[in-house]
Design a protein around this motif. Structure first.
Motif, mmCIF file in Angstrom:
data_model
loop_
_atom_site.group_PDB
_atom_site.id
_atom_site.type_symbol
_atom_site.label_atom_id
_atom_site.label_comp_id
_atom_site.label_asym_id
_atom_site.label_seq_id
_atom_site.Cartn_x
_atom_site.Cartn_y
_atom_site.Cartn_z
ATOM 1 N N MET A 68 0.810 -1.216 0.000
ATOM 2 C CA MET A 68 0.000 0.000 0.000
ATOM 3 C C MET A 68 0.846 1.271 0.000
ATOM 4 O O MET A 68 0.447 2.270 -0.583
ATOM 5 N N ILE A 69 2.002 1.227 0.633
ATOM 6 C CA ILE A 69 2.851 2.421 0.676
ATOM 7 C C ILE A 69 3.538 2.654 -0.665
ATOM 8 O O ILE A 69 3.528 3.770 -1.190
ATOM 9 N N LEU A 70 4.107 1.604 -1.246
ATOM 10 C CA LEU A 70 4.952 1.798 -2.421
ATOM 11 C C LEU A 70 4.394 1.218 -3.716
ATOM 12 O O LEU A 70 4.395 1.877 -4.747
ATOM 13 N N VAL A 71 3.945 -0.020 -3.690
ATOM 14 C CA VAL A 71 3.542 -0.696 -4.932
ATOM 15 C C VAL A 71 2.189 -0.206 -5.420
ATOM 16 O O VAL A 71 2.009 0.082 -6.599
ATOM 17 N N ASN A 72 1.211 -0.123 -4.536
ATOM 18 C CA ASN A 72 -0.147 0.297 -4.900
ATOM 19 C C ASN A 72 -0.477 1.651 -4.301
ATOM 20 O O ASN A 72 -1.584 1.869 -3.817
ATOM 21 N N ASN A 73 0.474 2.567 -4.333
ATOM 22 C CA ASN A 73 0.279 3.902 -3.775
ATOM 23 C C ASN A 73 -0.958 4.535 -4.393
ATOM 24 O O ASN A 73 -1.081 4.605 -5.616
ATOM 25 N N TYR A 74 -1.863 4.976 -3.545
ATOM 26 C CA TYR A 74 -3.150 5.475 -4.034
ATOM 27 C C TYR A 74 -3.018 6.723 -4.899
ATOM 28 O O TYR A 74 -3.823 6.936 -5.793
ATOM 29 N N VAL A 75 -2.028 7.556 -4.644
ATOM 30 C CA VAL A 75 -1.863 8.769 -5.436
ATOM 31 C C VAL A 75 -1.049 8.499 -6.693
ATOM 32 O O VAL A 75 -1.466 8.830 -7.799
ATOM 33 N N LEU A 76 0.100 7.868 -6.534
ATOM 34 C CA LEU A 76 1.049 7.756 -7.637
ATOM 35 C C LEU A 76 0.819 6.551 -8.539
ATOM 36 O O LEU A 76 1.336 6.524 -9.654
ATOM 37 N N VAL A 77 0.067 5.566 -8.077
ATOM 38 C CA VAL A 77 -0.191 4.385 -8.910
ATOM 39 C C VAL A 77 -1.661 4.294 -9.288
ATOM 40 O O VAL A 77 -2.005 4.078 -10.443
ATOM 41 N N LYS A 78 -2.547 4.485 -8.313
ATOM 42 C CA LYS A 78 -3.990 4.381 -8.584
ATOM 43 C C LYS A 78 -4.618 5.717 -8.959
ATOM 44 O O LYS A 78 -5.767 5.771 -9.365
ATOM 45 N N PHE A 79 -3.879 6.803 -8.815
ATOM 46 C CA PHE A 79 -4.320 8.154 -9.183
ATOM 47 C C PHE A 79 -5.606 8.563 -8.473
ATOM 48 O O PHE A 79 -6.500 9.159 -9.063
ATOM 49 N N LEU A 80 -5.697 8.264 -7.194
ATOM 50 C CA LEU A 80 -6.800 8.709 -6.354
ATOM 51 C C LEU A 80 -6.269 9.780 -5.405
ATOM 52 O O LEU A 80 -5.170 9.676 -4.893
ATOM 53 N N GLY A 81 -7.049 10.791 -5.155
ATOM 54 C CA GLY A 81 -6.628 11.857 -4.246
ATOM 55 C C GLY A 81 -5.717 12.879 -4.899
ATOM 56 O O GLY A 81 -4.876 13.488 -4.245
ATOM 57 N N ILE A 82 -5.894 13.099 -6.187
ATOM 58 C CA ILE A 82 -5.023 14.008 -6.928
ATOM 59 C C ILE A 82 -5.248 15.476 -6.533
ATOM 60 O O ILE A 82 -4.313 16.266 -6.510
ATOM 61 N N CYS A 83 -6.480 15.850 -6.205
ATOM 62 C CA CYS A 83 -6.787 17.259 -5.888
ATOM 63 C C CYS A 83 -5.926 17.777 -4.731
ATOM 64 O O CYS A 83 -5.224 18.771 -4.887
ATOM 65 N N PRO A 84 -5.917 17.134 -3.560
ATOM 66 C CA PRO A 84 -5.041 17.646 -2.498
ATOM 67 C C PRO A 84 -3.569 17.427 -2.814
ATOM 68 O O PRO A 84 -2.717 18.210 -2.397
ATOM 69 N N PHE A 85 -3.260 16.383 -3.577
ATOM 70 C CA PHE A 85 -1.871 16.114 -3.954
ATOM 71 C C PHE A 85 -1.291 17.285 -4.746
ATOM 72 O O PHE A 85 -0.177 17.721 -4.498
ATOM 73 N N LEU A 86 -2.053 17.818 -5.678
ATOM 74 C CA LEU A 86 -1.585 18.949 -6.473
ATOM 75 C C LEU A 86 -1.791 20.281 -5.758
ATOM 76 O O LEU A 86 -1.015 21.212 -5.943
ATOM 77 N N GLY A 87 -2.823 20.377 -4.931
ATOM 78 C CA GLY A 87 -3.174 21.651 -4.322
ATOM 79 C C GLY A 87 -2.419 22.001 -3.066
ATOM 80 O O GLY A 87 -2.173 23.173 -2.796
ATOM 81 N N VAL A 88 -2.036 21.000 -2.276
ATOM 82 C CA VAL A 88 -1.453 21.292 -0.960
ATOM 83 C C VAL A 88 0.041 20.977 -0.912
ATOM 84 O O VAL A 88 0.684 21.199 0.094
ATOM 85 N N SER A 89 0.615 20.500 -1.996
ATOM 86 C CA SER A 89 2.012 20.053 -1.948
ATOM 87 C C SER A 89 3.023 21.160 -2.215
ATOM 88 O O SER A 89 4.200 20.873 -2.383
ATOM 89 N N LYS A 90 2.615 22.418 -2.234
ATOM 90 C CA LYS A 90 3.571 23.499 -2.481
ATOM 91 C C LYS A 90 4.520 23.702 -1.299
ATOM 92 O O LYS A 90 5.686 24.013 -1.481
ATOM 93 N N LYS A 91 4.020 23.547 -0.079
ATOM 94 C CA LYS A 91 4.841 23.748 1.116
ATOM 95 C C LYS A 91 4.911 22.445 1.896
ATOM 96 O O LYS A 91 3.912 21.736 2.038
ATOM 97 N N LEU A 92 6.095 22.166 2.436
ATOM 98 C CA LEU A 92 6.322 20.898 3.131
ATOM 99 C C LEU A 92 5.430 20.745 4.356
ATOM 100 O O LEU A 92 4.854 19.683 4.574
ATOM 101 N N ASP A 93 5.274 21.799 5.150
ATOM 102 C CA ASP A 93 4.491 21.663 6.380
ATOM 103 C C ASP A 93 3.024 21.391 6.093
ATOM 104 O O ASP A 93 2.394 20.546 6.740
ATOM 105 N N SER A 94 2.448 22.080 5.109
ATOM 106 C CA SER A 94 1.045 21.815 4.786
ATOM 107 C C SER A 94 0.880 20.458 4.105
ATOM 108 O O SER A 94 -0.120 19.774 4.314
#
Length: 197
Positions: free
Chosen positions: A11-37
């Motif tokens: 689940m962490i690496l092989v079937n990563n929900y964002v990078l492999v299954k492409f689920l949760g893209i909205c917060p992935f693209l929207g909140v990843s500008k700053k490390l703390d957020s």
């Protein structure tokens, strides 16, 4: 114990929900500008994934026993919405800076398809209750890993001064594709460590 490690690693690496299954893209693209957020959002999503799975797995068993399995999606969305509202209240009270940094993205966890995907796939994969919780934890940690890694990538890309035509979302999407591509190598590692997942 080996099957739990295999599920967690998968689940962490092989079937990563964002990078492999492409689920949760909205917060992935929207909140990843700053490390703390990015880290805060990853932790919040991880908590919601584990809590939602802890509630929805037994709920699905109850729905199946009553012959109401077709209500799965509606019931799961309601559970996730309640959990996110509770989490938002806790973060607003105890971590106001994080609440301000996450902004509109915290309530969007309610509609984050990665959270709903974890709860549904934990049932569909036939996991028992502990396996479902481990899968949810692994999916959440994978989401957190993706958020933190991509935050670093975005910072480096911004420092590199990309060409004008690529600035903003184009270079962000290209970077996300390259990070996603890099995660494909873990499938072979998982096969060698745990057998076919």
């Amino acid at each position: 114990m080996a099957e739990y490690a295999a599920i967690l690693f998968s689940m962490i690496l092989v079937n990563n929900y964002v990078l492999v299954k492409f689920l949760g893209i909205c917060p992935f693209l929207g909140v990843s500008k700053k490390l703390d957020s990015a880290a805060g959002m990853g932790c919040a999503v991880t908590v919601v994934m584990v809590l939602a799975t802890a509630v929805t797995w037994p709920l699905q068993q109850l729905l199946n026993a009553l012959g109401l399995g077709y209500l799965q999606t509606i019931a799961f969305i309601l559970v996730i919405a309640v959990l996110v509202q509770m989490l938002e209240i806790v973060i607003r009270y105890f971590l106001p800076a994080l609440h301000e940094a996450l902004g509109v993205y915290l309530p969007l966890i309610t509609t984050n398809c990665a959270v709903l995907g974890v709860t549904i796939l934990a049932v569909d994969e036939g996991y028992n209750y502990p396996e479902a919780l481990v899968a949810a934890l692994g999916a959440g940690l994978g989401f957190l890993l993706a958020m933190v890694l991509f935050s670093g990538v975005r910072r480096r890309v911004d420092e590199a001064e990309p060409p004008k035509a690529f600035k903003g979302m184009p270079i962000t999407l290209i970077s996300a594709a390259l990070v996603s591509l890099s995660f494909m190598c873990f499938a072979g590692v998982a096969d060698n460590l745990f057998g076919v997942l």
